[in-house]
Design a protein around this motif. Sequence first.
Motif, PDB file in Angstrom:
ATOM      1  N   UNK A 482       2.528  -7.171 -14.411  1.00 29.34           N
ATOM      2  CA  UNK A 482       1.384  -6.680 -13.441  1.00 29.34           C
ATOM      3  C   UNK A 482       0.755  -7.854 -12.724  1.00 29.34           C
ATOM      4  N   UNK A 483       0.871  -8.907 -13.281  1.00 29.26           N
ATOM      5  CA  UNK A 483       0.152 -10.227 -12.784  1.00 29.26           C
ATOM      6  C   UNK A 483       1.266 -10.975 -11.892  1.00 29.26           C
ATOM      7  N   UNK A 484       2.554 -10.808 -11.770  1.00 25.41           N
ATOM      8  CA  UNK A 484       3.292 -11.509 -11.206  1.00 25.41           C
ATOM      9  C   UNK A 484       4.229 -10.852 -10.025  1.00 25.41           C
ATOM     10  N   UNK A 485       4.378 -11.448  -8.943  1.00 19.76           N
ATOM     11  CA  UNK A 485       4.954 -10.855  -7.772  1.00 19.76           C
ATOM     12  C   UNK A 485       5.929 -11.907  -7.202  1.00 19.76           C
ATOM     13  N   UNK A 486       7.156 -11.660  -7.095  1.00 16.48           N
ATOM     14  CA  UNK A 486       7.965 -12.656  -6.088  1.00 16.48           C
ATOM     15  C   UNK A 486       8.699 -11.930  -5.126  1.00 16.48           C
ATOM     16  N   UNK A 487       8.762 -12.386  -3.771  1.00  9.96           N
ATOM     17  CA  UNK A 487       9.261 -11.605  -2.875  1.00  9.96           C
ATOM     18  C   UNK A 487      10.083 -12.393  -1.773  1.00  9.96           C
ATOM     19  N   UNK A 488      10.900 -11.674  -1.211  1.00 12.07           N
ATOM     20  CA  UNK A 488      11.806 -12.414  -0.022  1.00 12.07           C
ATOM     21  C   UNK A 488      11.760 -11.364   1.019  1.00 12.07           C
ATOM     22  N   UNK A 489      11.104 -11.649   2.361  1.00 14.57           N
ATOM     23  CA  UNK A 489      11.002 -10.754   3.168  1.00 14.57           C
ATOM     24  C   UNK A 489      11.661 -11.115   4.641  1.00 14.57           C
ATOM     25  N   UNK A 490      11.767 -10.363   5.484  1.00 16.89           N
ATOM     26  CA  UNK A 490      12.013 -10.583   6.905  1.00 16.89           C
ATOM     27  C   UNK A 490      11.607  -9.505   7.486  1.00 16.89           C
ATOM     28  N   UNK A 491      11.097  -9.755   8.777  1.00 12.81           N
ATOM     29  CA  UNK A 491      10.440  -8.843   9.760  1.00 12.81           C
ATOM     30  C   UNK A 491      10.602  -9.297  11.186  1.00 12.81           C
ATOM     31  N   UNK A 492      10.650  -8.371  12.178  1.00 14.19           N
ATOM     32  CA  UNK A 492      10.637  -8.996  13.635  1.00 14.19           C
ATOM     33  C   UNK A 492       9.723  -8.174  14.421  1.00 14.19           C
ATOM     34  N   UNK A 493       9.395  -8.473  15.636  1.00 17.12           N
ATOM     35  CA  UNK A 493       8.644  -7.955  16.572  1.00 17.12           C
ATOM     36  C   UNK A 493       8.718  -8.167  17.956  1.00 17.12           C
ATOM     37  N   UNK A 494       8.411  -7.501  19.058  1.00 15.13           N
ATOM     38  CA  UNK A 494       8.692  -7.588  20.022  1.00 15.13           C
ATOM     39  C   UNK A 494       7.580  -7.407  20.995  1.00 15.13           C
ATOM     40  N   UNK A 495       7.285  -7.915  22.210  1.00 17.07           N
ATOM     41  CA  UNK A 495       6.141  -7.807  23.277  1.00 17.07           C
ATOM     42  C   UNK A 495       6.628  -7.735  24.307  1.00 17.07           C
ATOM     43  N   UNK A 496       6.550  -6.609  25.310  1.00 23.44           N
ATOM     44  CA  UNK A 496       7.254  -6.532  26.634  1.00 23.44           C
ATOM     45  C   UNK A 496       5.953  -7.017  27.634  1.00 23.44           C
ATOM     46  N   UNK A 497       6.753  -7.139  28.914  1.00 26.90           N
ATOM     47  CA  UNK A 497       6.116  -7.566  29.998  1.00 26.90           C
ATOM     48  C   UNK A 497       4.590  -6.495  30.470  1.00 26.90           C
ATOM     49  N   UNK A 498       3.548  -6.902  30.774  1.00 26.59           N
ATOM     50  CA  UNK A 498       2.466  -6.001  31.100  1.00 26.59           C
ATOM     51  C   UNK A 498       1.822  -5.549  29.942  1.00 26.59           C
ATOM     52  N   UNK A 499       2.111  -5.591  28.876  1.00 25.96           N
ATOM     53  CA  UNK A 499       1.620  -4.892  27.686  1.00 25.96           C
ATOM     54  C   UNK A 499       0.224  -5.530  27.438  1.00 25.96           C
ATOM     55  N   UNK A 500      -0.387  -6.445  27.919  1.00 27.82           N
ATOM     56  CA  UNK A 500      -1.900  -6.898  27.881  1.00 27.82           C
ATOM     57  C   UNK A 500      -2.344  -6.985  29.228  1.00 27.82           C
ATOM     58  N   UNK A 501      -2.209  -5.853  30.269  1.00 27.89           N
ATOM     59  CA  UNK A 501      -2.783  -5.474  31.337  1.00 27.89           C
ATOM     60  C   UNK A 501      -2.432  -6.785  32.265  1.00 27.89           C
ATOM     61  N   UNK A 502      -1.333  -7.296  32.235  1.00 25.71           N
ATOM     62  CA  UNK A 502      -1.140  -8.452  33.084  1.00 25.71           C
ATOM     63  C   UNK A 502       0.306  -8.342  33.478  1.00 25.71           C
ATOM     64  N   UNK A 503       0.733  -9.057  34.502  1.00 28.64           N
ATOM     65  CA  UNK A 503       1.991  -9.154  34.981  1.00 28.64           C
ATOM     66  C   UNK A 503       2.679 -10.416  34.446  1.00 28.64           C
ATOM     67  N   UNK A 504       3.456 -10.601  33.634  1.00 31.74           N
ATOM     68  CA  UNK A 504       4.216 -11.992  33.228  1.00 31.74           C
ATOM     69  C   UNK A 504       5.712 -12.105  33.001  1.00 31.74           C
ATOM     70  N   UNK A 505       6.290 -12.465  33.519  1.00 36.24           N
ATOM     71  CA  UNK A 505       7.856 -12.788  33.457  1.00 36.24           C
ATOM     72  C   UNK A 505       8.492 -11.324  33.490  1.00 36.24           C
ATOM     73  N   UNK A 506       8.309 -10.595  34.514  1.00 33.14           N
ATOM     74  CA  UNK A 506       8.811  -9.008  34.587  1.00 33.14           C
ATOM     75  C   UNK A 506      10.460  -9.198  34.783  1.00 33.14           C
ATOM     76  N   UNK A 507      10.895 -10.170  35.213  1.00 32.16           N
ATOM     77  CA  UNK A 507      12.415 -10.389  35.452  1.00 32.16           C
ATOM     78  C   UNK A 507      13.064 -10.690  34.258  1.00 32.16           C
ATOM     79  N   UNK A 508      12.154 -11.112  32.997  1.00 33.47           N
ATOM     80  CA  UNK A 508      12.852 -11.658  31.699  1.00 33.47           C
ATOM     81  C   UNK A 508      12.720 -10.298  30.916  1.00 33.47           C
ATOM     82  N   UNK A 509      13.533 -10.624  29.704  1.00 31.86           N
ATOM     83  CA  UNK A 509      13.556  -9.502  28.597  1.00 31.86           C
ATOM     84  C   UNK A 509      12.123  -9.697  27.797  1.00 31.86           C
ATOM     85  N   UNK A 510      11.938  -8.827  27.024  1.00 31.47           N
ATOM     86  CA  UNK A 510      10.680  -8.748  26.254  1.00 31.47           C
ATOM     87  C   UNK A 510      10.778  -9.940  25.207  1.00 31.47           C
TER      88      UNK A 510
END
Length: 712
Positions: A482-510
């Motif tokens: 209960x006192x020990x925890x060892x881990x190995x993890x992998x995760x990813x994420x994406x953020x597309x153009x205009x997701x923060x109410x702006x236009x930036x890099x629309x011609x490029x991938x997310x």
Amino acid sequence: MGSGVSAERRAKLLPLGAMVVAGLFGAANASAADEQTLPAVTVKANAEQQDGVRATKTRVGKVVQDPHDVPQAITTITRSLMEEQEANSLREALRNVSGLSFNAAEGGRSGDNMMLRGFYTFGDMYLDGIRDTAQYDREVFNLEQVDVLRGAAAMLFGRGQAGGVINQVSKTPMLYGINKVNVGVGTNGYFETKADLNQRIGETTAIRLNVMKRDEENGRSNPVSGTTPEIHRQGFAPSISFGLGTDHEVTLSHYWAQGNDRPDYGVPFNATAKKPESTYANNKDYWGVSGSFDESQTNVSTLSYLFKIAPDTQWRTVMRAANYKRSYWAVAPQGGAPTANSLASQAKTREFDTDNFVLQSDLNTSFKVFGMKNDLVTGVEYLKEDSTRWALQNLGTASKPLYKSGRYTSAAPNTYQGDTYSAYVQDTLEFVPDWRLTAGVRRDEMRSEYQSPVGSTGASTNFRGDFGENSYRTGLSWQPSAAQHYYLGWSDSFSPTADLYQLSGSQYPAERSKVSEIGAKWLLLDGNLAFRTALYHAVKDWERNTDLESTASILTKKRESDGIELELAGRVTDNWEVFSGLSLIDAEILEVAPGNGNKNFVGQMPRNTPKQTFNLWTTYQLPLGFKVGGGMEYKSKRYGGAPTGTGAFNPNWVPSYTRWDAMVAYEQPKYAIKFNIQNVFDKVYYDAIYDNGGFTYVGQARRFILSTEYKF
């Protein structure tokens, strides 16, 4: 070139991290046999202590669990820690997070704006697990804690970055609780009053009300006009819960906050020395004018329903409607000495009106298949965003400008509308005793439209973005006790153009980010003290520029960050508490933006990324109700400036700094008196950088605060 430098750097860093982790693993395993014979770990904390500076509950992983059991690095700022430090804003609270640095008002993106592990996080702000990306200054009077989930988290939260998620956890009604009223006074016009009132009004019904009003001035002033920066904020947060402790819990809450500030954009950089300009009264001069203002109003209404279907099965649905309004006209330092107008015609001017509607529904359950335990979490989400941005009209003259909220220029506003539909599923399988495998996938379908009637070239810019992206999360955990925890993890994420109410890099991938992490967590001293360590590697592709007005929409094509983190939180003895974190970051730009990128930045450290950060806060309970405490915050030097143009790598830098704080308190069951000194040695330091390197914020000067608290 970038790949070669990267490999060389990792070759130096990874063995160091491996030795740190391996050494800690070995120390824990040396007593593993004894620990396995002990009963489950218990925590010595009562309701009033709230576990002190060590949190034992979080919902950042979509289910309520101990942070110790999450196979990912988490830092939690508890209410006790915020109250001891007299941290009255989210920004002040986040000074306790190692590896975090602050940005300034990039392209009008003022408000809370942080870098975590070297990546920006203004798209990763959440309130109770719901996206909260509007541009405003967040308060903490209605917060129970702040959870910082480090690393990519798009599978749990949707689109985001590589640094992590900052999730604010609101206070909710309880069937028990102590009512509190606080009053604080301090130097430079500081005055704050707040109350936390909880009342049970039925067998399973309770209401709670949190209110706050705060005024602050500043030791800096305009040497010509005498104008000083000011903060005037107030908030009101009522909530009511029905069915507490039953199988059906319903909570209705509202959050209202208002700000009326005279903003401070700091000091300019010396163009020759490439450091903050300090020739004017040792950074005591203020470039703003009396007409500068920053007005904001935030309204957030939330309805949540929790259905406890069975002891191991819960269904939770949340609906939220939020409106964020903000209008400001602020003079940014442009070099030279301040004047009565301080180049006011070149000030930053914006007005925003943002409406968000969110519907979330999550189901979590546990079951066995072929004798193996499964913890399943699944859910759906709908997010509707509608934002409008205007430029304000000058009602005065060029030499004496006058701006007011609601008085726009004749130009049509910039607008953004977005609809996002999401679904996710994650399962944690205990395939052999003490070993768990976590795997999850999320699908986000985003339909967005951005309109900018008049861009920097004078032409209209319209963009419609239809994105469909998958996000993944995997982790392998070993918990031999209960006192020990060892881990190995992998995760990813994406953020597309205009997701923060702006236009930036629309011609490029997310944007895409990938994070690998190996870590360990230990509960020591019967669970009262938590210690964790993590070693991570993060890569980000197609990084967007953070400046709304930038013509260079892609900041870098590829960059990475490697780091080691250590964190300690909890009670060393019944009287001694400590909260501390260390972060070492080695970040590098691998590829610059295509076409307009400056190749001289390849191999360099990214902007506003300190290589070392360290924080410490510790308190000791003395006899007769007295308590003393203190701590410090350290950040190494970092630079501001985006990799544009073709010139040599020669950005503006801010120096490293160490800020010390202290506290002494007298606590009794019904009342408490507390005296805080923030920045004990009155250190002149710079804690936020404008991304394009034009200016930097001056940190909090020495401040004395005397506060009282009455409980009933």
